[in-house]
Design a protein around this motif. Sequence first.
Motif, mmCIF file in Angstrom:
data_model
loop_
_atom_site.group_PDB
_atom_site.id
_atom_site.type_symbol
_atom_site.label_atom_id
_atom_site.label_comp_id
_atom_site.label_asym_id
_atom_site.label_seq_id
_atom_site.Cartn_x
_atom_site.Cartn_y
_atom_site.Cartn_z
ATOM 1 N N UNK A 75 -3.542 -3.383 12.838
ATOM 2 C CA UNK A 75 -3.168 -4.783 12.941
ATOM 3 C C UNK A 75 -2.005 -5.182 12.066
ATOM 4 N N UNK A 76 -1.434 -4.246 11.303
ATOM 5 C CA UNK A 76 -0.339 -4.552 10.397
ATOM 6 C C UNK A 76 0.910 -3.777 10.809
ATOM 7 N N UNK A 77 2.048 -4.340 10.459
ATOM 8 C CA UNK A 77 3.326 -3.651 10.623
ATOM 9 C C UNK A 77 3.852 -3.328 9.233
ATOM 10 N N UNK A 78 4.037 -2.052 8.956
ATOM 11 C CA UNK A 78 4.388 -1.611 7.608
ATOM 12 C C UNK A 78 5.832 -1.114 7.570
ATOM 13 N N UNK A 79 6.563 -1.545 6.562
ATOM 14 C CA UNK A 79 7.941 -1.101 6.358
ATOM 15 C C UNK A 79 8.092 -0.668 4.901
ATOM 16 N N UNK A 80 8.941 0.314 4.645
ATOM 17 C CA UNK A 80 9.132 0.751 3.256
ATOM 18 C C UNK A 80 9.899 -0.292 2.453
ATOM 19 N N UNK A 137 7.653 7.365 2.665
ATOM 20 C CA UNK A 137 8.549 6.678 1.740
ATOM 21 C C UNK A 137 7.843 5.477 1.102
ATOM 22 N N UNK A 138 6.794 5.739 0.353
ATOM 23 C CA UNK A 138 6.010 4.676 -0.286
ATOM 24 C C UNK A 138 6.791 4.060 -1.446
ATOM 25 N N UNK A 139 6.469 2.794 -1.804
ATOM 26 C CA UNK A 139 5.409 1.948 -1.257
ATOM 27 C C UNK A 139 5.847 1.227 0.016
ATOM 28 N N UNK A 140 4.841 0.762 0.768
ATOM 29 C CA UNK A 140 5.081 0.052 2.014
ATOM 30 C C UNK A 140 4.542 -1.371 1.897
ATOM 31 N N UNK A 161 0.833 -1.197 0.000
ATOM 32 C CA UNK A 161 0.000 0.000 0.000
ATOM 33 C C UNK A 161 0.867 1.246 0.000
ATOM 34 N N UNK A 162 0.220 2.380 -0.202
ATOM 35 C CA UNK A 162 0.932 3.652 -0.330
ATOM 36 C C UNK A 162 1.069 4.385 0.996
#
Length: 458
Positions: free
Chosen positions: A98-103, A372-375, A91-92
Amino acid sequence: PTRATTMARAPATDGGDAASAFRARDDGARRAYNVEIPAAWQRESVDESLLRGHRSALRWCLLATVAACAAVFAVQVWYYTTLTTKVFELQSTNARDGYECVPLSLDATYGLNLTEAECVQSAFDAPKASTMVQPFTANSFSVANAAGNTDGPWDYSQTSEPSFEVPTYYHVPLPGRSRGVYAYDDQCALPLYKGFENAAAYSVEFAKHNPLKLSYEASLRNGANRFVGYGFTSLANWVPNYGSVPLESFTSTEYKTFTFKPSAEILNVDCSGSVVDATMLNEVRANGAVIYVRVHSMPSSTPAPGSGLGMSLSFPQKAVGMTVGYPAAIHADLGVSLTTSQRCEAYEAQMAAEAFEYVYSYCHPCDHFAQNAPFICTATTAKNVIGEVLAVSVGNAFALFDCTVIIVGIMLIILPERISRPPSFTERRKTSIESLRRESADDVERGAAVADAAASPR
């Protein structure tokens, strides 16, 4: 003859009926008794199925197999319910419940692959006077506002073309991770002064409302001097005492009060040997001093102070430096130049550190990691109990049962007869029935012979 015939045939009839009835009862009982034994453990005869081994042994083997399958089913249900699965989403944005997002890629400013949380918690180093960096030679500080001056933005009537000799301080926000100095991102919205962002006339996109963007536009026109520049606004962390700031034009008189007020820490700096004394520090504490924002529009690098050629500082695009002015008592008419011995670098460093701290309250160095997308976002979820856990557990338990039945059946076939099956009760009963059947047939034949002999004429 009639009586003899009747007597002769009676045993055969009674015996045949008895044998048939006995055989039927035995066959039904045997088949009912064998119904729980798997077919692979039986063998087919002409008219009935026979067990391949001891009935009790086969029944215990079947019971053990069922118990083992039940245990395997229970263990698998427990095991699969403890397992988790990972779900991935691209995603952008960097936030999702509930999610862990990293670039997925390195950021363009510092060349790091960090999340915003990692940056804040483990990488960021807050600005302090001791960590301010002055990478360019600063022999003097000139604030003359004569026409054509190139030392700073002291002449508000035109865009300045500052010299690199103006003492300017930078901050390395992510030491140990990057040698890049602070650079603001495109989403940064630094107002002209603290609170101006709440004014009805304020616009995030309007460069004249943002000291950083004003300096960046000035630097784009300063190609002759490494694309660095100052805008015609200084940094203000308080509401100017003359009221609303004009939106289109500013005057030198107004900007003399457009200042940055430091904290009480400024009173503790050591300015021994300089022209700055305690009276001047108290004036700065009360009324502030001018801090000019310096911005680089082109990436560059330079050796770090004191490191020779062994270590360099990186200046990303939109790198920010702070040029600290002195109290009005020193620059009564903005026309005094200070030599190196007259300057107080401790004062300059403390003011610069607080200026960076103020800027970070609006435009933190870690903010752009959130953009810093995308993730790639990852969530850990438990397996579906009905769809996965029970289905797999039941399937594996039945597979174990089928394999056991097949293997035992094969063993009963290939093992020697004396090991696999001694004569069973069923077979002994079968032999008795066949013997009775033969005797009944013989009686019938003898009775028929007697009847025929009696009926023949003498």
